[in-house]
Scaffold this active site. Structure first.
Site, PDB file in Angstrom:
ATOM      1  N   ASP A   1       2.407   8.133  -7.191  1.00 39.60           N
ATOM      2  CA  ASP A   1       1.318   8.477  -6.296  1.00 39.60           C
ATOM      3  C   ASP A   1       1.020   7.201  -5.478  1.00 39.60           C
ATOM      4  OD1 ASP A   1      -1.296   9.638  -5.487  1.00 39.60           O
ATOM      5  OD2 ASP A   1      -2.035   8.031  -6.772  1.00 39.60           O
TER       6      ASP A   1
ATOM      7  N   ASP B   1      -2.369   6.133  -3.325  1.00 38.29           N
ATOM      8  CA  ASP B   1      -3.713   5.550  -3.488  1.00 38.29           C
ATOM      9  C   ASP B   1      -4.110   5.457  -4.957  1.00 38.29           C
ATOM     10  OD1 ASP B   1      -3.607   6.832  -0.734  1.00 38.29           O
ATOM     11  OD2 ASP B   1      -5.498   5.742  -0.604  1.00 38.29           O
TER      12      ASP B   1
HETATM   13  P1  IMP Z   1      -2.627   9.859  -2.995  1.00 38.55           P
HETATM   14  O1  IMP Z   1      -3.548   9.347  -4.063  1.00 38.55           O
HETATM   15  O2  IMP Z   1      -1.532   8.879  -2.658  1.00 38.55           O
HETATM   16  O3  IMP Z   1      -2.093  11.237  -3.272  1.00 38.55           O
HETATM   17  O4  IMP Z   1      -3.479   9.925  -1.629  1.00 38.55           O
HETATM   18  C1  IMP Z   1      -4.691  10.621  -1.566  1.00 38.55           C
HETATM   19  C2  IMP Z   1      -5.518  10.121  -0.423  1.00 38.55           C
HETATM   20  O5  IMP Z   1      -4.789  10.174   0.809  1.00 38.55           O
HETATM   21  C3  IMP Z   1      -6.736  10.977  -0.146  1.00 38.55           C
HETATM   22  O6  IMP Z   1      -7.800  10.686  -1.012  1.00 38.55           O
HETATM   23  C4  IMP Z   1      -7.053  10.655   1.306  1.00 38.55           C
HETATM   24  O7  IMP Z   1      -7.929   9.535   1.385  1.00 38.55           O
HETATM   25  C5  IMP Z   1      -5.698  10.255   1.911  1.00 38.55           C
HETATM   26  N1  IMP Z   1      -5.176  11.249   2.874  1.00 38.55           N
HETATM   27  C6  IMP Z   1      -4.756  10.946   4.126  1.00 38.55           C
HETATM   28  N2  IMP Z   1      -4.297  12.049   4.740  1.00 38.55           N
HETATM   29  C7  IMP Z   1      -4.419  13.078   3.871  1.00 38.55           C
HETATM   30  C8  IMP Z   1      -4.065  14.474   3.950  1.00 38.55           C
HETATM   31  O8  IMP Z   1      -3.571  14.997   4.952  1.00 38.55           O
HETATM   32  N3  IMP Z   1      -4.316  15.195   2.830  1.00 38.55           N
HETATM   33  C9  IMP Z   1      -4.847  14.650   1.706  1.00 38.55           C
HETATM   34  N4  IMP Z   1      -5.154  13.362   1.594  1.00 38.55           N
HETATM   35  C10 IMP Z   1      -4.954  12.555   2.674  1.00 38.55           C
HETATM   36 MG    MG Z   2      -4.063   8.631  -6.209  1.00 37.90          MG
END
Ligand code: IMP
Ligand code: MG
Length: 394
Positions: free
Chosen positions: A128, A130
């Site tokens: 993942d 973020d």
């Molecule tokens: P992950 O944890 O890498 O899956 O990223 C999640 C975060 O990506 C979300 O909390 C958003 O802040 C950011 N984000 C940016 N663009 C999108 C989108 O199109 N859909 C969902 N999350 C997004």
């Molecule tokens: Mg995440």
């Protein structure tokens, strides 16, 4: 327990059924001060029940933990318990019982041991973005210890993929910025083109695939090379699903008085903080996510519904809530097919495995590791890279 995890075990949407079960299993032995002699026996039995369940020989586990998912490998729980306890000495404690995070660590260790027992088994490690590879909303930093560890994986012919909700359609530059520290490290260590090609990004949960090239930049993989019929269906059914999601988010924003605005993209709709607001509350975002999940499921299941049964992912991103068309389960499955890799040859590392998280769907696609932030990702990748480092390159 890290402060960001402090609320994990409080609300039911934040619980994990298997972890709760293990805590319950250990509680009497802890209370009677016999954890030292009993824990290994208890973990041995659990290991056996999981294995019987995995092989389809016994459904006991399903009865004990009804929401239990799929196991793609055995779990080396006894080995993990012994190593973890030798380090943290849970069994020497008298007043503080094994915690949620400690059980999570033991399950992670048990999975790493199982997946790397034969180092040639593992062929794909997905992350993942973020709060897993970098801080929430942040970028991959050049001095991250992960750089060298991930490079070891790529040099040992493993694929490394970022499977993230962040959806930047047709915009590889945005992913190059976010993964800049890693790309810079790869350039500095002069990775070959073939090694670079082993780094991929799957954005928008399962919607956009990018592959790193010999110039240390990302190129979009043409949809016809990897997109499956399920994903094409997602795209064509996206509008009615996102219309319902958007309407629900707008309504909840008002009803719950959330200082946020609603953003609509081609394949996603999000509730994000207004610039003048300090922060969004976890409980409010959880309420939003659970309500959207229920609303969409109900609308899709209604007779003669205009909203097609399209896979979606509604999740609490920490400081925002999103509804994406597609999900990481589809993403992982498609990636495995594209690379010709079986689920048991893959591990997904993520921070969001609760009912309101977007990593939970990956549990049905491959073994997983639940981490609490980039520092813990560093530790699990260190273990994996050590296990594969000394194997002869095929
Ligand atoms: P992950 O944890 O890498 O899956 O990223 C999640 C975060 O990506 C979300 O909390 C958003 O802040 C950011 N984000 C940016 N663009 C999108 C989108 O199109 N859909 C969902 N999350 C997004
Ligand atoms: Mg995440």
């Amino acid at each position: 327990m890290a402060s960001s995890e402090a609320g994990f075990a409080i609300a039911s949407q934040q619980r994990d059924a298997l972890i709760e079960f293990v805590k319950m299993m250990l509680a009497p032995a802890f209370a009677l001060e016999v954890l030292d002699e009993r824990a290994a026996i208890l973990f041995e039995r659990l290991e056996a029940i999981i294995e019987e369940y995995r092989l389809g020989q016994n459904t006991k586990l399903k009865k004990l933990v009804p929401t239990i998912g799929t196991f793609y490998t055995p779990l080396q729980l006894v080995h993990a318990w012994k190593d973890y306890d030798a380090y943290v000495r849970i069994s020497k404690r008298g007043l503080v019982a094994p915690s949620f995070s400690e059980i999570r660590h033991i399950l992670n260790l048990a999975q790493i041991y199982a997946s790397t027992e034969d180092p040639n088994n593992l062929r794909l490690v997905t992350f993942d973005g973020d709060k897993t590879l970098y801080e929430d909303g942040g970028n991959f930093l050049p001095d991250s210890k992960l750089v060298d560890r991930l490079i070891i994986l790529m040099r040992k012919k493993l694929y490394v993929a970022v499977v993230t909700a962040a959806g930047y359609k047709g915009n590889p530059t945005r992913y190059e910025e976010r993964l800049g520290g890693l790309l810079r490290g790869m350039r500095k260590r002069e990775l070959t083109e073939e090694e670079c090609n082993r780094l991929l990004v799957l954005g928008g949960e399962s919607n956009f695939l990018f592959q790193c090239n010999g110039d240390f930049t990302f190129e979009e993989v043409a949809p016809e090379r990897w997109l499956t019929p399920a994903q094409t269906w997602c795209e064509t059914g996206a509008t009615p699903v996102l219309d319902v999601a958007e309407e629900t988010l707008l309504k909840l924003k008002e009803e719950l008085n959330i200082p946020a605005r609603v953003i609509r993209k081609e394949l996603a709709v999000g509730l994000v903080k207004r610039p003048d607001a300090k922060r969004l509350e976890r409980e409010q975002l959880d309420e939003v996510v659970l309500t959207v999940q229920n609303t969409l499921n109900d609308v899709m299941a209604a007779p003669n519904s205009d909203v097609p049964m399209v896979p979606f992912c509604a999740f609490n991103g920490g400081q925002d809530a999103w509804v994406d068309v597609g999900n990481k389960y589809i993403g992982l499955r498609t990636l495995q097919d594209f690379l010709g890799i079986e689920p048991k040859q893959c591990i997904h590392v993520g921070d969001q495995f609760t009912a309101v998280g977007n990593d939970i769907s990956t549990r049905d696609a491959c073994p997983t590791l639940w981490i609490s932030g980039p520092e813990e990702t560093g530790r699990v990748v260190k273990m994996i890279s050590r296990a594969v480092r000394d194997m002869p390159t095929l």
